[in-house]
Design a protein around this motif. Sequence first.
Motif, PDB file in Angstrom:
ATOM      1  N   PHE A   1       1.943  -9.974  -4.085  1.00 16.23           N
ATOM      2  CA  PHE A   1       3.080 -10.014  -3.172  1.00 16.23           C
ATOM      3  C   PHE A   1       3.373 -11.438  -2.685  1.00 16.23           C
ATOM      4  CE2 PHE A   1       2.307  -5.288  -2.072  1.00 16.23           C
ATOM      5  CZ  PHE A   1       2.916  -4.924  -3.261  1.00 16.23           C
ATOM      6  N   ARG A   2       2.586 -12.405  -3.129  1.00 15.57           N
ATOM      7  CA  ARG A   2       2.936 -13.807  -2.928  1.00 15.57           C
ATOM      8  C   ARG A   2       3.953 -14.250  -3.985  1.00 15.57           C
ATOM      9  NH1 ARG A   2      -2.448 -17.277  -1.898  1.00 15.57           N
ATOM     10  NH2 ARG A   2      -2.443 -17.053   0.358  1.00 15.57           N
ATOM     11  N   ILE A   3       3.996 -13.485  -5.094  1.00 10.81           N
ATOM     12  CA  ILE A   3       4.868 -13.813  -6.218  1.00 10.81           C
ATOM     13  C   ILE A   3       6.119 -12.935  -6.222  1.00 10.81           C
ATOM     14  CG2 ILE A   3       5.004 -13.908  -8.751  1.00 10.81           C
ATOM     15  CD1 ILE A   3       1.890 -14.202  -8.686  1.00 10.81           C
TER      16      ILE A   3
ATOM     17  N   THR B   1       8.322  -9.457  -4.315  1.00  5.21           N
ATOM     18  CA  THR B   1       8.575  -8.815  -3.028  1.00  5.21           C
ATOM     19  C   THR B   1       8.956  -7.362  -3.254  1.00  5.21           C
ATOM     20  OG1 THR B   1       9.404 -10.911  -2.193  1.00  5.21           O
ATOM     21  CG2 THR B   1       9.923  -8.945  -0.896  1.00  5.21           C
TER      22      THR B   1
ATOM     23  N   GLN C   1      -2.956  -6.716  -4.627  1.00  7.91           N
ATOM     24  CA  GLN C   1      -1.616  -6.510  -4.067  1.00  7.91           C
ATOM     25  C   GLN C   1      -1.206  -7.692  -3.192  1.00  7.91           C
ATOM     26  OE1 GLN C   1      -1.286  -2.699  -2.144  1.00  7.91           O
ATOM     27  NE2 GLN C   1      -1.763  -1.579  -4.016  1.00  7.91           N
ATOM     28  N   LYS C   2      -2.128  -8.164  -2.361  1.00  4.95           N
ATOM     29  CA  LYS C   2      -1.814  -9.314  -1.507  1.00  4.95           C
ATOM     30  C   LYS C   2      -1.455 -10.537  -2.345  1.00  4.95           C
ATOM     31  CE  LYS C   2      -4.505  -8.020   2.528  1.00  4.95           C
ATOM     32  NZ  LYS C   2      -5.642  -8.307   3.401  1.00  4.95           N
ATOM     33  N   LEU C   3      -2.220 -10.768  -3.400  1.00  3.92           N
ATOM     34  CA  LEU C   3      -1.933 -11.908  -4.276  1.00  3.92           C
ATOM     35  C   LEU C   3      -0.617 -11.719  -5.022  1.00  3.92           C
ATOM     36  CD1 LEU C   3      -5.512 -12.519  -5.713  1.00  3.92           C
ATOM     37  CD2 LEU C   3      -4.279 -13.987  -4.096  1.00  3.92           C
TER      38      LEU C   3
END
Length: 162
Positions: free
Chosen positions: A71-73, A75, A67-69
């Motif tokens: 949510f870099r792409i 939003t 999810q963290k990765l």
Amino acid sequence: MPKTKFQSVIFTILMAFTMVYGMICYNIALNMGGMSNEVFLKAFHELIIMWPVAFILEFFVVEKLSQKLAFRIVTPGKDRPIFIILAISAMIVCLMCPMMSLVATILFKHPGTELIAVWLETTVFNFPMALCLQIFFVGPFIRLIFRTIFKKQLAQQPCIEP
């Protein structure tokens, strides 16, 4: 998609089982030189070991990191839900495929001193199939089953996702 910890456990159990079974069938078919009905039965022997490993890795390590990765792409709240699902699914495959390929290499391929080479080869063979299974088949299928099982609860509960 899951809104509670219980739902998250159920979703991960279903997803891990289906992905692991599909990938084991794929690898056995590769080793046998093609697909046969025997592959489906042989897969259950490895499933007993690989399913719990996949569940533990996914639930305790990969879920939050993917999810963290993702949510870099994308939003949440800004991008369309399908793009968020696809980004998270792709990140899960990017993380799980090398990990599970390493476990499978150690347990079933007996690589000896060629561990790194056999692991990388296994990962390269597995990645395209894992991505296609996750994006086009297993992911949509398990989300459909999950929505059917938890239809009432999903409509009533607030989301636990950030």
